[in-house]
Design a protein around this motif. Structure first.
Motif, PDB file in Angstrom:
ATOM      1  N   ALA A 106       0.847  -1.188   0.000  1.00  0.00           N
ATOM      2  CA  ALA A 106       0.000   0.000   0.000  1.00  0.00           C
ATOM      3  C   ALA A 106       0.889   1.247   0.000  1.00  0.00           C
ATOM      4  O   ALA A 106       2.037   1.212   0.439  1.00  0.00           O
ATOM      5  N   ILE A 107       0.348   2.337  -0.535  1.00  0.00           N
ATOM      6  CA  ILE A 107       1.047   3.616  -0.481  1.00  0.00           C
ATOM      7  C   ILE A 107       0.866   4.219   0.910  1.00  0.00           C
ATOM      8  O   ILE A 107      -0.226   4.200   1.451  1.00  0.00           O
ATOM      9  N   ARG A 108       1.967   4.733   1.483  1.00  0.00           N
ATOM     10  CA  ARG A 108       1.885   5.353   2.812  1.00  0.00           C
ATOM     11  C   ARG A 108       1.651   6.853   2.666  1.00  0.00           C
ATOM     12  O   ARG A 108       1.935   7.429   1.603  1.00  0.00           O
ATOM     13  N   PRO A 109       1.197   7.512   3.736  1.00  0.00           N
ATOM     14  CA  PRO A 109       1.032   8.969   3.669  1.00  0.00           C
ATOM     15  C   PRO A 109       2.352   9.630   3.273  1.00  0.00           C
ATOM     16  O   PRO A 109       3.415   9.254   3.784  1.00  0.00           O
ATOM     17  N   GLY A 110       2.302  10.587   2.360  1.00  0.00           N
ATOM     18  CA  GLY A 110       3.513  11.261   1.896  1.00  0.00           C
ATOM     19  C   GLY A 110       4.096  10.655   0.640  1.00  0.00           C
ATOM     20  O   GLY A 110       4.987  11.230   0.027  1.00  0.00           O
TER      21      GLY A 110
END
Lengths: 158, 158
Positions: B4-8
């Motif tokens: 998954a893509i993380r915040p930022g």
């Protein structure tokens, strides 16, 4: 544009299929337009400045790169044959295995060079230490964590 | 198996087509079976012995490799996503550009490690200094000309 096989060299049958694929993420601009002009090895101190032009699609991936003084560059040696297992370099008396050489002729013609990063201009890295032909396809840019940190001139990145 | 893509973090649209293709030339055997077990960086002095199994098709290309004490290994990090331009490594406070990191997530997930060559057994290199998962696909083996020469034990190659 395969070269002819020299005496002492051995080729094998390549696999019937590839296993993975890559994107060219930019182009390397150097002063060398024929293979005979390229230096045998890049010189990070005395070699000419070269430009690594990153495709605009990937430009954001340069953020923060100016803090590194030395980068590792992977590129694609697209004129080399891929089926040699024994090679006869001009500098050696006997054939050597492909994996005991850094010759462009290898199953996956990916070269790796360490370069000095001199500057960053929008999507272009100014570097010293390459030895490849002008217009060589770029495969990857990585920081060399083992080298000292620094900070180069950067018009667009910090 | 994309993470998954993380915040930022920021992803982009990948190109519609690939530009070149590679062969897997063997497999890397390590003690690590999940990503959480892998060391952050290989240790050429104190890391465990690992085996690089070259496909028999390419075995002749190992001729002469035992004279090198240090090799550069390129391998394919086949579980990484390829579309991230900004990443948020757990060890950093701010996002970094992909080309300012050595993260597996990059347009062409090719890793490069320098390893100590301990021995050569037929089509297998015994090395120290890797940090990848067991069964990782091998892309290339090159001598590190910058390291001191040596001569390792070799059952089959000189």
């Amino acid at each position: 544009m395969d070269d002819a096989i020299r005496p002492g060299e051995t080729s094998i049958a390549l696999p019937a299929a590839y296993d993975a694929s890559i994107y060219f993420i930019g182009r390397i601009r150097t002063p060398w337009h024929e293979r005979g002009q390229c230096p045998r090895q890049g010189d990070r101190d005395a070699g000419p400045e070269c430009r690594i032009e990153i495709d605009p699609r990937w430009q954001a991936a340069l953020a923060g790169i100016a803090r590194y003084k030395e980068l590792q560059i992977l590129y694609w040696m697209n004129f080399a044959r891929r089926d040699l297992v024994l090679q006869m370099p001009r500098s050696r008396a006997e054939p050597s295995g492909t994996f005991a050489l850094r010759s462009p002729a290898r199953p996956n013609p990916i070269a790796s060079s360490l370069v000095a990063l001199l500057g960053v201009e929008t999507n272009v890295l100014i570097v010293r230490g390459l030895d490849c032909l002008d217009n060589t396809p770029l495969v990857d840019v990585k920081p060399n964590y083992a080298a000292p940190f620094g900070s180069v001139d950067s018009a667009d990145h910090t």
